[in-house]
Write a protein that holds these residues in place. Sequence first.
Motif, PDB file in Angstrom:
ATOM      1  N   VAL A  16      -9.666   5.308  12.377  1.00 17.13           N
ATOM      2  CA  VAL A  16      -8.804   6.271  13.060  1.00 17.13           C
ATOM      3  C   VAL A  16      -7.739   6.771  12.090  1.00 17.13           C
ATOM      4  CG1 VAL A  16      -7.197   6.615  14.988  1.00 17.13           C
ATOM      5  CG2 VAL A  16      -9.171   5.077  15.262  1.00 17.13           C
ATOM      6  N   ALA A  17      -7.510   8.069  12.070  1.00 16.85           N
ATOM      7  CA  ALA A  17      -6.448   8.632  11.242  1.00 16.85           C
ATOM      8  C   ALA A  17      -5.096   8.351  11.895  1.00 16.85           C
ATOM      9  CB  ALA A  17      -6.646  10.137  11.071  1.00 16.85           C
ATOM     10  N   LEU A  18      -4.236   7.682  11.172  1.00 18.65           N
ATOM     11  CA  LEU A  18      -2.924   7.306  11.695  1.00 18.65           C
ATOM     12  C   LEU A  18      -1.824   7.806  10.770  1.00 18.65           C
ATOM     13  CD1 LEU A  18      -3.562   3.568  12.761  1.00 18.65           C
ATOM     14  CD2 LEU A  18      -3.504   5.594  14.232  1.00 18.65           C
ATOM     15  N   PRO A  19      -0.600   7.954  11.298  1.00 24.31           N
ATOM     16  CA  PRO A  19       0.532   8.326  10.435  1.00 24.31           C
ATOM     17  C   PRO A  19       0.905   7.180   9.505  1.00 24.31           C
ATOM     18  CG  PRO A  19       1.281   7.847  12.660  1.00 24.31           C
ATOM     19  CD  PRO A  19      -0.222   7.835  12.714  1.00 24.31           C
ATOM     20  N   VAL A  20       1.791   7.458   8.561  1.00 23.87           N
ATOM     21  CA  VAL A  20       2.097   6.518   7.479  1.00 23.87           C
ATOM     22  C   VAL A  20       3.578   6.133   7.521  1.00 23.87           C
ATOM     23  CG1 VAL A  20       2.101   6.176   4.980  1.00 23.87           C
ATOM     24  CG2 VAL A  20       0.302   7.567   6.052  1.00 23.87           C
ATOM     25  N   LEU A  21       3.832   4.832   7.395  1.00 24.41           N
ATOM     26  CA  LEU A  21       5.194   4.310   7.259  1.00 24.41           C
ATOM     27  C   LEU A  21       5.306   3.581   5.924  1.00 24.41           C
ATOM     28  CD1 LEU A  21       8.054   3.443   8.300  1.00 24.41           C
ATOM     29  CD2 LEU A  21       6.935   1.454   9.322  1.00 24.41           C
ATOM     30  N   VAL A  22       6.146   4.094   5.041  1.00 26.42           N
ATOM     31  CA  VAL A  22       6.455   3.395   3.795  1.00 26.42           C
ATOM     32  C   VAL A  22       7.491   2.328   4.105  1.00 26.42           C
ATOM     33  CG1 VAL A  22       7.607   3.632   1.570  1.00 26.42           C
ATOM     34  CG2 VAL A  22       5.850   5.273   2.249  1.00 26.42           C
ATOM     35  N   TYR A  23       7.185   1.070   3.746  1.00 24.82           N
ATOM     36  CA  TYR A  23       8.107  -0.021   4.065  1.00 24.82           C
ATOM     37  C   TYR A  23       8.675  -0.639   2.790  1.00 24.82           C
ATOM     38  CZ  TYR A  23      10.481  -3.713   6.444  1.00 24.82           C
ATOM     39  OH  TYR A  23      11.480  -4.526   6.922  1.00 24.82           O
ATOM     40  N   LEU A  24      10.005  -0.845   2.815  1.00 26.48           N
ATOM     41  CA  LEU A  24      10.745  -1.389   1.676  1.00 26.48           C
ATOM     42  C   LEU A  24      11.381  -2.709   2.102  1.00 26.48           C
ATOM     43  CD1 LEU A  24      12.439   2.007   0.764  1.00 26.48           C
ATOM     44  CD2 LEU A  24      10.301   1.068  -0.154  1.00 26.48           C
ATOM     45  N   HIS A  25      10.975  -3.782   1.457  1.00 25.08           N
ATOM     46  CA  HIS A  25      11.408  -5.115   1.874  1.00 25.08           C
ATOM     47  C   HIS A  25      12.865  -5.379   1.520  1.00 25.08           C
ATOM     48  CE1 HIS A  25      11.551  -6.789  -2.203  1.00 25.08           C
ATOM     49  NE2 HIS A  25      10.414  -6.162  -2.467  1.00 25.08           N
ATOM     50  N   GLY A  26      13.443  -6.357   2.208  1.00 25.77           N
ATOM     51  CA  GLY A  26      14.791  -6.808   1.912  1.00 25.77           C
ATOM     52  C   GLY A  26      14.807  -7.846   0.809  1.00 25.77           C
ATOM     53  N   GLY A  27      16.015  -8.365   0.548  1.00 25.43           N
ATOM     54  CA  GLY A  27      16.178  -9.379  -0.488  1.00 25.43           C
ATOM     55  C   GLY A  27      17.311  -9.087  -1.449  1.00 25.43           C
ATOM     56  N   GLY A  28      18.262  -8.233  -1.035  1.00 25.05           N
ATOM     57  CA  GLY A  28      19.441  -8.007  -1.848  1.00 25.05           C
ATOM     58  C   GLY A  28      19.199  -7.295  -3.161  1.00 25.05           C
ATOM     59  N   HIS A  29      18.083  -6.578  -3.281  1.00 24.84           N
ATOM     60  CA  HIS A  29      17.681  -5.908  -4.526  1.00 24.84           C
ATOM     61  C   HIS A  29      17.259  -6.908  -5.604  1.00 24.84           C
ATOM     62  CE1 HIS A  29      19.048  -2.088  -2.986  1.00 24.84           C
ATOM     63  NE2 HIS A  29      20.281  -2.543  -2.847  1.00 24.84           N
ATOM     64  N   VAL A  30      17.222  -8.191  -5.271  1.00 24.24           N
ATOM     65  CA  VAL A  30      16.907  -9.239  -6.246  1.00 24.24           C
ATOM     66  C   VAL A  30      15.653 -10.009  -5.859  1.00 24.24           C
ATOM     67  CG1 VAL A  30      17.754 -11.390  -7.302  1.00 24.24           C
ATOM     68  CG2 VAL A  30      19.334  -9.484  -6.915  1.00 24.24           C
ATOM     69  N   ALA A  31      15.453 -10.240  -4.572  1.00 30.36           N
ATOM     70  CA  ALA A  31      14.357 -11.076  -4.077  1.00 30.36           C
ATOM     71  C   ALA A  31      13.413 -10.256  -3.204  1.00 30.36           C
ATOM     72  CB  ALA A  31      14.920 -12.267  -3.302  1.00 30.36           C
ATOM     73  N   GLY A  32      12.348 -10.922  -2.737  1.00 29.76           N
ATOM     74  CA  GLY A  32      11.350 -10.274  -1.890  1.00 29.76           C
ATOM     75  C   GLY A  32      10.187  -9.741  -2.707  1.00 29.76           C
ATOM     76  N   SER A  33       9.060  -9.565  -2.029  1.00 28.59           N
ATOM     77  CA  SER A  33       7.848  -9.093  -2.700  1.00 28.59           C
ATOM     78  C   SER A  33       6.829  -8.686  -1.649  1.00 28.59           C
ATOM     79  CB  SER A  33       7.249 -10.199  -3.579  1.00 28.59           C
ATOM     80  OG  SER A  33       6.765 -11.262  -2.767  1.00 28.59           O
ATOM     81  N   LEU A  34       5.708  -8.142  -2.112  1.00 26.15           N
ATOM     82  CA  LEU A  34       4.613  -7.820  -1.188  1.00 26.15           C
ATOM     83  C   LEU A  34       4.132  -9.068  -0.456  1.00 26.15           C
ATOM     84  CD1 LEU A  34       2.405  -5.371  -3.319  1.00 26.15           C
ATOM     85  CD2 LEU A  34       4.176  -4.798  -1.643  1.00 26.15           C
ATOM     86  N   ASP A  35       3.994 -10.168  -1.172  1.00 33.59           N
ATOM     87  CA  ASP A  35       3.473 -11.386  -0.544  1.00 33.59           C
ATOM     88  C   ASP A  35       4.463 -11.984   0.442  1.00 33.59           C
ATOM     89  OD1 ASP A  35       1.084 -11.234  -1.917  1.00 33.59           O
ATOM     90  OD2 ASP A  35       1.736 -12.548  -3.540  1.00 33.59           O
ATOM     91  N   VAL A  36       5.744 -12.002   0.089  1.00 35.96           N
ATOM     92  CA  VAL A  36       6.748 -12.570   0.993  1.00 35.96           C
ATOM     93  C   VAL A  36       6.779 -11.797   2.313  1.00 35.96           C
ATOM     94  CG1 VAL A  36       9.228 -12.925   1.343  1.00 35.96           C
ATOM     95  CG2 VAL A  36       8.177 -13.541  -0.839  1.00 35.96           C
ATOM     96  N   TYR A  37       6.694 -10.482   2.239  1.00 39.64           N
ATOM     97  CA  TYR A  37       6.822  -9.651   3.432  1.00 39.64           C
ATOM     98  C   TYR A  37       5.475  -9.289   4.063  1.00 39.64           C
ATOM     99  CZ  TYR A  37      11.813  -9.068   3.775  1.00 39.64           C
ATOM    100  OH  TYR A  37      13.149  -9.303   4.005  1.00 39.64           O
ATOM    101  N   ASP A  38       4.411  -9.883   3.580  1.00 39.50           N
ATOM    102  CA  ASP A  38       3.087  -9.581   4.123  1.00 39.50           C
ATOM    103  C   ASP A  38       3.002  -9.777   5.636  1.00 39.50           C
ATOM    104  OD1 ASP A  38       0.057  -9.121   3.558  1.00 39.50           O
ATOM    105  OD2 ASP A  38       0.118 -11.010   4.680  1.00 39.50           O
ATOM    106  N   PRO A  39       3.469 -10.896   6.204  1.00 42.71           N
ATOM    107  CA  PRO A  39       3.348 -11.047   7.660  1.00 42.71           C
ATOM    108  C   PRO A  39       4.161 -10.029   8.443  1.00 42.71           C
ATOM    109  CG  PRO A  39       4.625 -12.856   6.722  1.00 42.71           C
ATOM    110  CD  PRO A  39       4.028 -12.109   5.579  1.00 42.71           C
TER     111      PRO A  39
END
Length: 315
Positions: free
Chosen positions: A74-97
């Motif tokens: 199904v064609a769906l709209p797109v949401l770009v998501y930017l994780h938290g972490g104080g500009h120092v921490a966080g990653s794709l894997d941390v925020y995967d769930p």
Amino acid sequence: MRKVDDSLAVWLQAFNHELAATMIAGVEFSTINVRAGLATITRTYITEIPHIDMVVDDIIEHVPIRVYHPQPQVALPVLVYLHGGGHVAGSLDVYDPICRKLALACQYIIVAIDYRLAPEYPYPAAINDVRLCLQHLFSRLNNMAVNYIPYLAIGGDSAGGALAATVCAIVQNDEVHISKQVLIYPSLDYTLSSPSVMMNGNDYFLQINKVRWYFDQYFQNNQNRYSASPLWLPVCANFPETLVITTEFCPLRDEGITYYNKLRQQGIEAQHYHVSDMVHAFLNLENVVPQHCRQLYTVMGQFLTAERGMIKSRK
């Protein structure tokens, strides 16, 4: 009368006791322990990891991305998501769930961006990464054969909210059109001048001394932090419709409320959802406060799927 959620209060007591012990032991902030700390907390307290039919890692120029499509046919709209972490921490894997849950709740394709982190890559590297990804996003999705609608939203929590709001202000007059913005307990004022900074700066999970340390890692070249703050950046008439989420016991609470009021005063469609008994980053503490997290995903889904709709504050 202000009151923290009962389950959260029990958890906070134990957390604050452990935090005090580390301070007595003389443990100082470092990129290693801060990154490990966010990863450990998220992994410990988000244990329900939902299945998503399509999860694909890719790259835009030098920036890694992860694409979550809940219904690949199904064609769906797109949401770009930017994780938290104080500009120092966080990653794709941390925020995967969290990204998986967002995809299901919102029925959007989530594109998570693994922007560069400070102190290795200070301001404005992360902003440049996000802008680059937005400029090439749809062409990259075409190359990946992703089934999408060219309707773009952006969102983020904490420092990710700062990046989202900053980029919305920067790109509002260029070729990238962002229709909606979701800011989850966002960091919007790098001067830390709001009353809630002192009111909620200790004992409520996000410590203000840690926030100051984060910002010192991010700004390494004497930049004007006021001018860099998305709270004070100009907005124009085509600014995205925005949902601002705040929590009562968050040091960043007041800057989120001020930002919402600023948008409304300038005629921008904006909604404010306030959680009266939660702390900053409670989405990362899902097992402690599961009902609050489920409700927040629902609220974000309603905002993103409605053309216009009013979301009332949660009392």
